[in-house]
Design a protein around this motif. Sequence first.
Motif, short mmCIF file in Angstrom:
data_model
loop_
_atom_site.label_atom_id
_atom_site.label_comp_id
_atom_site.label_asym_id
_atom_site.label_seq_id
_atom_site.Cartn_x
_atom_site.Cartn_y
_atom_site.Cartn_z
N ALA A 104 0.96 -1.34 0.14
CA ALA A 104 -0.16 0.04 0.31
C ALA A 104 0.54 1.39 0.45
N SER A 105 1.78 1.10 0.63
CA SER A 105 2.66 2.65 -0.39
C SER A 105 2.46 3.27 -0.75
N ARG A 106 2.60 2.79 -2.13
CA ARG A 106 2.11 4.23 -3.07
C ARG A 106 1.07 4.46 -3.50
N ILE A 107 -0.14 4.22 -2.48
CA ILE A 107 -1.11 4.69 -3.29
C ILE A 107 -1.30 5.64 -1.44
N LYS A 108 -1.83 6.89 -2.02
CA LYS A 108 -2.28 7.86 -1.21
C LYS A 108 -3.48 8.53 -1.07
N ARG A 109 -4.66 8.56 -1.80
CA ARG A 109 -5.24 7.80 -1.46
C ARG A 109 -6.53 6.98 -2.06
N VAL A 110 -7.61 6.54 -2.00
CA VAL A 110 -8.40 5.32 -1.77
C VAL A 110 -10.30 6.73 -2.26
N LEU A 111 -10.44 6.92 -3.25
CA LEU A 111 -11.51 7.47 -3.40
C LEU A 111 -12.51 6.64 -3.60
N VAL A 112 -13.47 6.75 -2.74
CA VAL A 112 -14.78 5.75 -2.50
C VAL A 112 -16.16 5.82 -3.40
N LEU A 113 -16.12 5.53 -4.69
CA LEU A 113 -17.70 6.40 -5.04
C LEU A 113 -18.71 5.44 -4.44
N LEU A 114 -19.81 6.30 -4.42
CA LEU A 114 -20.98 6.36 -4.01
C LEU A 114 -22.04 7.01 -5.11
N ASP A 115 -22.62 5.92 -5.26
CA ASP A 115 -24.33 6.35 -5.54
C ASP A 115 -25.32 7.89 -4.51
N PHE A 130 -12.68 -2.16 5.83
CA PHE A 130 -11.19 -2.11 4.98
C PHE A 130 -9.80 -0.98 5.59
N LEU A 131 -10.87 0.40 4.93
CA LEU A 131 -9.60 1.50 4.04
C LEU A 131 -9.63 1.43 6.00
N ILE A 132 -10.32 2.54 6.47
CA ILE A 132 -10.19 2.44 8.28
C ILE A 132 -9.31 1.43 8.56
N GLU A 133 -8.92 -0.27 8.56
CA GLU A 133 -8.40 -0.45 9.10
C GLU A 133 -6.35 -0.90 9.17
N LYS A 134 -7.07 -0.87 8.03
CA LYS A 134 -5.20 -0.52 6.72
C LYS A 134 -5.06 0.90 6.98
N GLU A 135 -5.03 1.62 7.74
CA GLU A 135 -5.18 3.09 7.62
C GLU A 135 -4.78 3.53 6.18
N ILE A 136 -5.52 3.49 5.68
CA ILE A 136 -5.37 4.00 3.76
C ILE A 136 -6.19 5.37 4.29
N LYS A 137 -5.55 6.27 3.59
CA LYS A 137 -6.18 7.46 3.24
C LYS A 137 -7.52 7.37 2.20
N TYR A 138 -8.70 7.95 2.83
CA TYR A 138 -9.92 7.95 1.81
C TYR A 138 -10.38 9.31 1.78
N THR A 139 -11.31 8.77 1.05
CA THR A 139 -12.52 10.18 0.52
C THR A 139 -13.42 9.89 -0.44
N LEU A 140 -14.63 9.90 0.60
CA LEU A 140 -16.38 9.58 0.41
C LEU A 140 -17.17 10.32 -1.07
N VAL A 141 -17.23 9.70 -2.22
CA VAL A 141 -16.80 10.56 -3.40
C VAL A 141 -18.69 9.94 -3.72
N PHE A 142 -19.77 11.21 -3.52
CA PHE A 142 -20.71 10.97 -3.94
C PHE A 142 -20.81 11.66 -5.45
N THR A 143 -21.36 10.42 -6.32
CA THR A 143 -21.80 10.36 -7.91
C THR A 143 -22.86 11.57 -8.40
N LYS A 144 -23.27 11.44 -9.39
CA LYS A 144 -23.88 11.77 -9.76
C LYS A 144 -25.54 13.00 -8.82
N VAL A 145 -24.57 13.91 -8.46
CA VAL A 145 -25.51 14.47 -7.45
C VAL A 145 -26.35 15.66 -8.05
#
Length: 190
Positions: A104-115, A130-145
Motif C-alpha cells: 500500500a505504500s504507493r497508494i496515497k488515497r482511495v476515492l470511494v465512489l457512492l451513488d 477495510f480502508l479504516i483498518e489498513k489506515e489508508i486515507k480515503y475520501t467518499l465521493v458521492f456521484t451523480k449529484v
Amino acid sequence: MINFTNTTFVKSAPNLANAPQGGYPEVLLVGRSNVGKSSLINALCNKKALAFTSSKPGHTRLLNYYNVDNKLYLVDAPGYGFAKGGFDLDKLFGEMMEDYFSKASRIKRVLVLLDSRRELNEDDVDIINFLIEKEIKYTLVFTKVDKINQSEKYHLLQSLKEIGVDEKEVIFASTLKPRTLEPLRSLLSK
Ligand SMILES: Nc1nc2c(ncn2[C@@H]2O[C@H](COP(=O)(O)OP(=O)(O)OP(=O)(O)O)[C@@H](O)[C@H]2O)c(=O)[nH]1
Ligand SMILES: [Mg+2]
C-alpha cells in the motif's frame, strides 16, 4: 496545481505485479459497478473517452492506470457487486485489491465512489471499514449529484453524520456540473 488535461492512459494491469514501473503516487477509484468511476476520470481530465464508460455495469475489468501530468496515477478499478455468466468480478476484485493493498505504500488515497441516490450497501461499508483498518486515507465521493435535490443532499449528509462520517471526508460530484469537480481536483493536487 496539477494540469488534469495533461492526462494519458498508461496501461491496463490484471494485478499489481503488472502495474507500471514509475514513481508516481497512486490514487485509486473504487466503488460499485456503474457508480461512475470511469466517467469521473474523464470529467476530471476533461476528456470524453479517456476511460471507457458504459450504461451496463461491469464494464471496467482491469486496473487501468492514467498518468496525470506526470505527477500521479489515477487508477480506475473494476466495480464491485456485479457478477455475470459465471465470471466472478467480485472474486477478481478481491484478489486484486488484496494484492494492491498489501503493497500500500504507493497508494496515497482511495476515492470511494457512492451513488448519491442509493443507500450504502454491505460492500460499500466493507470497503470503507477495510480502508479504516489498513489506515489508508480515503475520501467518499458521492456521484451523480445532479440527480438529487438540495433536500435529498441534506438528508444524505444527516444520515452520514449519524454513522459518524465527518462532512470533511465527503465530496459531492457530478460529471454534468464542472463546478462540482473543483474540490476533487484541489484534493488530488494536494
Ligand atoms: N447523470 C449522471 N450520470 C452519470 C454521472 N457519472 C456517470 N454517469 C453515468 O453512469 C453510467 C456508468 O458510468 P461508468 O463511468 O461507466 O461507471 P463505472 O463505475 O466505471 O462502471 P464499471 O466500470 O462497470 O464499474 C454511465 O451511463 C454514465 O454516463 C453523473 O455525474 N451524472
Ligand atoms: Mg468503469
